[in-house]
Design an enzyme around this catalytic site. Structure first.
Site, short mmCIF file in Angstrom:
data_model
loop_
_atom_site.label_atom_id
_atom_site.label_comp_id
_atom_site.label_asym_id
_atom_site.label_seq_id
_atom_site.Cartn_x
_atom_site.Cartn_y
_atom_site.Cartn_z
N ARG A 276 0.80 -1.22 0.00
CA ARG A 276 0.00 0.00 0.00
C ARG A 276 0.83 1.27 0.00
O ARG A 276 0.43 2.28 -0.54
CB ARG A 276 -0.93 -0.01 1.23
CG ARG A 276 -1.55 1.34 1.54
CD ARG A 276 -2.74 1.28 2.46
NE ARG A 276 -2.54 0.58 3.71
CZ ARG A 276 -1.77 0.99 4.71
NH1 ARG A 276 -1.07 2.10 4.61
NH2 ARG A 276 -1.67 0.28 5.82
N TYR B 281 -14.75 20.90 -10.22
CA TYR B 281 -15.50 19.64 -10.37
C TYR B 281 -16.45 19.49 -9.17
O TYR B 281 -16.03 19.64 -8.01
CB TYR B 281 -14.45 18.54 -10.41
CG TYR B 281 -14.91 17.12 -10.51
CD1 TYR B 281 -15.63 16.66 -11.61
CD2 TYR B 281 -14.55 16.19 -9.53
CE1 TYR B 281 -15.99 15.33 -11.72
CE2 TYR B 281 -14.90 14.86 -9.63
CZ TYR B 281 -15.63 14.44 -10.73
OH TYR B 281 -15.98 13.12 -10.82
N ASP C 121 -6.58 21.36 -10.72
CA ASP C 121 -7.10 20.14 -11.34
C ASP C 121 -6.82 20.28 -12.83
O ASP C 121 -7.43 21.08 -13.52
CB ASP C 121 -8.62 20.03 -11.06
CG ASP C 121 -9.21 18.74 -11.60
OD1 ASP C 121 -8.70 18.22 -12.61
OD2 ASP C 121 -10.22 18.28 -11.02
N LYS D 146 -9.43 9.51 -16.76
CA LYS D 146 -9.90 10.14 -18.00
C LYS D 146 -8.91 9.86 -19.14
O LYS D 146 -8.81 8.74 -19.59
CB LYS D 146 -10.13 11.63 -17.75
CG LYS D 146 -11.01 11.92 -16.51
CD LYS D 146 -12.47 11.54 -16.73
CE LYS D 146 -13.29 11.47 -15.44
NZ LYS D 146 -13.29 12.67 -14.62
C1 LIG Z 1 -13.60 12.83 -13.25
C2 LIG Z 1 -12.95 14.04 -12.71
C3 LIG Z 1 -12.35 14.02 -11.45
C4 LIG Z 1 -12.41 12.83 -10.54
O1 LIG Z 1 -11.77 11.74 -11.07
P1 LIG Z 1 -12.11 10.24 -10.64
O2 LIG Z 1 -10.94 9.49 -11.13
O3 LIG Z 1 -13.39 9.87 -11.30
O4 LIG Z 1 -12.23 10.24 -9.16
C5 LIG Z 1 -11.72 15.16 -11.02
N1 LIG Z 1 -11.71 16.28 -11.76
C6 LIG Z 1 -12.27 16.33 -12.97
C7 LIG Z 1 -12.20 17.59 -13.75
C8 LIG Z 1 -12.94 15.22 -13.47
O5 LIG Z 1 -13.53 15.29 -14.66
#
Ligand SMILES: *Cc1c(COP(=O)(O)O)cnc(C)c1O
Length: 401
Positions: free
Chosen positions: A62, A115, A189, A214
């Site tokens: 971990r 987000y 982000d 993504k």
């Molecule tokens: C999907 C997304 C997240 C979160 O990602 P996960 O891997 O689904 O937890 C954070 N920021 C943005 C802009 C996103 O589109």
């Protein structure tokens, strides 16, 4: 593990092919095999005593292993940072980063474009822990200094917003905040840019976070997050928080993240081209009142995007005049290529009606309801035909009323 070589003579696409790989350590295998291990055995007491987290030795699955080390090294190369920490999801990377640098009584500024689940955590657990959360107009620029307090600890950006596609003046915000208080941690982000189209750490941001679920994963089959730090002290603090929280990514998802990364630049070029093609076509449609795509000159923030980004991904939105829900359903329920769903960044196209108005608090949303599109790797003409048929169904439903 800082493998990024700022003096490398090779192009980014070439460097990303090599990033994090070590065939000599794994019997010559091109890819790092998924390191599925919780228990790690030490041959001797001396080896047990020699464990040093800073050297990235392995003690327990971990807390770091060859899969996470390789992914973090590769993502550090992509983001041109110092070092990274991997997480089980993008949201876990965000929540852990916010927790790592705050304590009771602190003040945190978050872009109103963040987000929605980021806001959920900030308004929930972070607020209950005694941190004051305040949202700011994404267009604020250097005016952010007016919101800084002596207790401000983090400024959290997201540009463009993944629902409304407003672009922030990141360099202006970074310069203003850093000049006012060098102790404030600047986070972003960076999921829309996939770490490829925008390099926040080069602009003075301290922590660049993305959902590798993504574009980095790219195939809608992995859940993975990463936070890349520009500074060693920030990295140590974040890594310590991840260990305290028990945050870690699965070996299989790390493997998929590394695999996806190899083709990221090629896929992004295609998302960029097809996305812009479909966006321009939508601008010519009578049904469409506005296209929100930063690469279009009609989109607010276009000039900032042009100055700071090297391309666009496949995610953008458009607006139509308000239509009854049943007419909208006639359009989106019958798509041949666009699936309806959250998330994005995979090879496939997606469509999602959404309304930013209830999410925003710093500045009311001036636009209408949106239809968000993710333009995948299909043929762009096929995607436009699909949307064309969708508009026909919409118009037929409106006429039948
Ligand atoms: C999907 C997304 C997240 C979160 O990602 P996960 O891997 O689904 O937890 C954070 N920021 C943005 C802009 C996103 O589109």
């Amino acid at each position: 593990m800082n493998t990024s070589d700022k003096n490398s003579p090779f192009a980014e696409e070439t460097r990303l092919i090599h990033a994090g790989r070590a065939p000599e350590k794994f019997g010559g295998a091109v890819n790092i095999p998924p390191f599925r291990a919780s228990t790690v055995l030490f041959p001797t007491l001396a080896a047990l005593d020699a464990y040093d987290p800073a050297l990235r030795s392995v003690r327990y699955g971990r807390t770091g292993n060859p899969s996470s080390h390789a992914f973090e090294a590769a993502m550090t190369e992509l983001e041109e940072g110092h070092d990274g920490v991997s997480f089980a999801s993008g949201l876990q990377a965000i929540t852990s980063s916010l927790l790592a640098f705050t304590r009771q009584g602190d003040h945190v500024l978050i872009a109103d474009t963040a987000y929605a689940p980021t806001r959920g955590f900030a308004n929930g657990i972070l607020s209950r822990a005694g941190v004051t959360v305040e949202y700011f107009d994404p267009a604020i620029g250097a005016g952010i200094t007016g919101l800084l307090r002596p207790t401000t600890r983090i400024v959290f950006l997201e540009s463009p917003g993944s629902l409304t596609f407003e672009v922030q003046d990141v360099p202006a915000i970074v310069t203003a905040v850093s000049a006012a208080n060098a102790d404030i941690v600047l986070m972003i982000d960076n999921t829309w840019a996939a770490g490829l189209l925008f390099k926040p750490l080069k602009h003075g941001v301290h922590v660049s976070i993305q959902s590798a679920t993504k574009y980095v994963g790219g195939h809608s089959d992995a859940s993975l997050g990463v936070a890349i730090c520009a500074r060693q002290d920030h990295w140590m603090r974040l890594k310590k928080a991840a260990v305290e929280l028990g945050a870690c990514a699965s070996a299989d998802d790390l493997f998929l993240g590394l695999r996806g990364l190899r083709s990221l630049p090629v896929r992004m070029r295609r998302h960029h081209e097809s996305g812009i093609k479909v966006a321009r076509w939508l601008e010519t449609r009578a049904e469409v009142t506005r296209v929100r795509h930063p690469a279009l000159s009609t989109c607010p923030g276009h000039d900032l995007w042009k100055r700071d980004f090297t391309g666009a991904c496949g995610l953008f939105a458009f607006e139509m005049a308000a239509v009854p829900r049943a007419a909208l359903a006639a359009m989106v329920d019958g798509m041949a290529h666009f699936g309806m769903g959250y998330s994005w960044g995979g090879f496939e196209s997606l469509i999602l009606p959404s309304n930013p108005a209830p999410i925003r608090t710093a500045k009311p949303w001036a636009g209408g309801e949106l239809i968000r599109l993710h333009i995948g790797l299909e043929d762009a003409d096929d995607l436009m035909s699909d949307l064309d048929a969708g508009f026909d169904r919409l118009n037929a439903a409106l006429e039948a009323r």
